[in-house]
Motif scaffolding. Structure first.
Motif, mmCIF file in Angstrom:
data_model
loop_
_atom_site.group_PDB
_atom_site.id
_atom_site.type_symbol
_atom_site.label_atom_id
_atom_site.label_comp_id
_atom_site.label_asym_id
_atom_site.label_seq_id
_atom_site.Cartn_x
_atom_site.Cartn_y
_atom_site.Cartn_z
ATOM 1 N N ALA A 111 -9.311 24.351 61.398
ATOM 2 C CA ALA A 111 -9.160 25.756 61.799
ATOM 3 C C ALA A 111 -7.805 26.319 61.363
ATOM 4 C CB ALA A 111 -9.330 25.887 63.309
ATOM 5 N N PHE A 112 -6.754 25.498 61.432
ATOM 6 C CA PHE A 112 -5.430 25.953 61.012
ATOM 7 C C PHE A 112 -5.434 26.255 59.511
ATOM 8 C CE2 PHE A 112 -0.995 25.867 59.961
ATOM 9 C CZ PHE A 112 -0.335 26.289 61.102
ATOM 10 N N THR A 113 -6.032 25.367 58.733
ATOM 11 C CA THR A 113 -6.114 25.567 57.275
ATOM 12 C C THR A 113 -6.925 26.810 56.945
ATOM 13 O OG1 THR A 113 -5.910 23.181 56.925
ATOM 14 C CG2 THR A 113 -6.801 24.487 55.096
ATOM 15 N N VAL A 123 1.866 25.676 53.006
ATOM 16 C CA VAL A 123 1.397 27.061 52.906
ATOM 17 C C VAL A 123 2.487 27.846 52.203
ATOM 18 C CG1 VAL A 123 0.640 29.105 54.175
ATOM 19 C CG2 VAL A 123 0.037 26.825 55.016
ATOM 20 N N LYS A 124 2.152 28.375 51.014
ATOM 21 C CA LYS A 124 3.136 29.052 50.173
ATOM 22 C C LYS A 124 2.895 30.561 50.165
ATOM 23 C CE LYS A 124 4.156 27.040 46.295
ATOM 24 N NZ LYS A 124 4.037 26.430 44.959
ATOM 25 N N PHE A 125 4.012 31.296 50.023
ATOM 26 C CA PHE A 125 3.976 32.752 49.986
ATOM 27 C C PHE A 125 4.468 33.255 48.627
ATOM 28 C CE2 PHE A 125 4.736 31.424 54.377
ATOM 29 C CZ PHE A 125 3.597 31.937 54.964
ATOM 30 N N PRO A 126 4.076 34.474 48.247
ATOM 31 C CA PRO A 126 4.470 35.006 46.937
ATOM 32 C C PRO A 126 5.979 35.084 46.706
ATOM 33 C CG PRO A 126 2.674 36.316 47.845
ATOM 34 C CD PRO A 126 3.126 35.367 48.926
ATOM 35 N N ASP A 127 6.777 35.183 47.766
ATOM 36 C CA ASP A 127 8.235 35.288 47.572
ATOM 37 C C ASP A 127 8.907 33.932 47.363
ATOM 38 O OD1 ASP A 127 8.294 34.128 50.105
ATOM 39 O OD2 ASP A 127 9.501 35.710 51.021
ATOM 40 N N GLY A 128 8.129 32.849 47.326
ATOM 41 C CA GLY A 128 8.680 31.518 47.108
ATOM 42 C C GLY A 128 8.925 30.747 48.390
ATOM 43 N N SER A 129 8.861 31.394 49.531
ATOM 44 C CA SER A 129 9.038 30.684 50.793
ATOM 45 C C SER A 129 7.748 29.950 51.140
ATOM 46 C CB SER A 129 9.452 31.644 51.906
ATOM 47 O OG SER A 129 8.434 32.587 52.160
ATOM 48 N N ALA A 130 7.852 29.045 52.091
ATOM 49 C CA ALA A 130 6.691 28.248 52.468
ATOM 50 C C ALA A 130 6.919 27.642 53.839
ATOM 51 C CB ALA A 130 6.479 27.129 51.446
ATOM 52 N N PHE A 131 5.834 27.132 54.413
ATOM 53 C CA PHE A 131 5.985 26.268 55.571
ATOM 54 C C PHE A 131 5.043 25.092 55.394
ATOM 55 C CE2 PHE A 131 2.620 29.056 57.189
ATOM 56 C CZ PHE A 131 1.787 28.198 57.907
ATOM 57 N N SER A 132 5.425 23.979 55.989
ATOM 58 C CA SER A 132 4.607 22.787 55.905
ATOM 59 C C SER A 132 4.150 22.396 57.297
ATOM 60 C CB SER A 132 5.389 21.644 55.241
ATOM 61 O OG SER A 132 6.623 21.433 55.890
ATOM 62 N N VAL A 133 3.001 21.721 57.341
ATOM 63 C CA VAL A 133 2.393 21.339 58.609
ATOM 64 C C VAL A 133 2.059 19.860 58.569
ATOM 65 C CG1 VAL A 133 0.515 21.764 60.234
ATOM 66 C CG2 VAL A 133 1.368 23.627 58.802
ATOM 67 N N GLU A 134 2.551 19.162 59.563
ATOM 68 C CA GLU A 134 2.219 17.755 59.735
ATOM 69 C C GLU A 134 1.242 17.653 60.897
ATOM 70 O OE1 GLU A 134 4.575 13.627 60.759
ATOM 71 O OE2 GLU A 134 5.646 15.246 59.748
ATOM 72 N N CYS A 167 -3.447 32.927 51.965
ATOM 73 C CA CYS A 167 -2.233 32.260 51.492
ATOM 74 C C CYS A 167 -2.630 31.070 50.621
ATOM 75 C CB CYS A 167 -1.408 31.743 52.669
ATOM 76 S SG CYS A 167 -0.830 33.026 53.788
ATOM 77 N N GLU A 168 -1.714 30.645 49.771
ATOM 78 C CA GLU A 168 -1.931 29.434 48.994
ATOM 79 C C GLU A 168 -1.696 28.240 49.931
ATOM 80 O OE1 GLU A 168 -0.349 27.176 44.953
ATOM 81 O OE2 GLU A 168 0.573 29.069 45.559
ATOM 82 N N ALA A 169 -2.697 27.407 50.104
ATOM 83 C CA ALA A 169 -2.604 26.253 50.994
ATOM 84 C C ALA A 169 -2.926 24.995 50.196
ATOM 85 C CB ALA A 169 -3.560 26.406 52.171
ATOM 86 N N ILE A 170 -1.963 24.094 50.134
ATOM 87 C CA ILE A 170 -2.069 22.880 49.317
ATOM 88 C C ILE A 170 -1.866 21.668 50.214
ATOM 89 C CG2 ILE A 170 -1.052 21.621 47.373
ATOM 90 C CD1 ILE A 170 0.202 24.408 46.589
#
Length: 139
Positions: free
Chosen positions: A27-29, A54-65, A38-41
């Motif tokens: 569900a989070f993905t 999870v990447k954003f167009p401005d180059g920032s991102a967050f990661s999820v464990e 969003c781009e999700a890899i």
């Protein structure tokens, strides 16, 4: 203490790392990949579950464990009193009403905070976030 040129910190990095319970992985993905486009890899680092980036167009991102030690998220009705008490995240968008509508159509839980005029949302697993216009400058 006022900020000055001698501060040990200069700002926030372009990345945030979250922990989410594994039962919320799908569900989070879907929320970030499909609802918010969003781009999700997924990246495999040999952990029980791949890390979601999870990447954003401005180059920032967050990661999820996805981890069993993460909180399982709120149960029952979501209100300010029951919302996750950890870091809350702000995401920027050029279309706040449109992005909020996508979240509402997807059934993402929403609440208000008495100290803010913004709508807050809860991702699967309980992570709280709000959407701000790219030009927003506030406290």
């Amino acid at each position: 203490m006022a900020a000055d040129s001698h501060s040990a910190l200069t700002g926030l990095g372009a990345r945030v790392h979250l922990f989410v319970a594994p039962e919320h992985r799908g569900a989070f993905t879907v929320l970030f990949r499909d609802v918010l486009a969003c781009e999700a890899i997924e990246r495999d680092f040999g952990l029980p579950f791949p890390i979601l980036l999870v990447k954003f167009p401005d180059g920032s991102a967050f990661s999820v464990e996805f981890s069993d030690v993460a909180p399982s998220g709120p149960s029952g009705e979501l209100t300010d009193a029951t919302a996750f008490r950890g870091a809350w995240i702000e995401f920027r968008t050029a279309d706040v009403p449109g992005a909020q509508e996508r979240l509402r159509e997807a059934g993402v839980p929403e609440f208000t905070h008495p100290g803010s005029p913004h709508a807050y949302f809860s991702a699967p697993g309980g992570q709280i976030f709000r959407l701000l216009d790219v030009g927003y400058q506030g406290p």
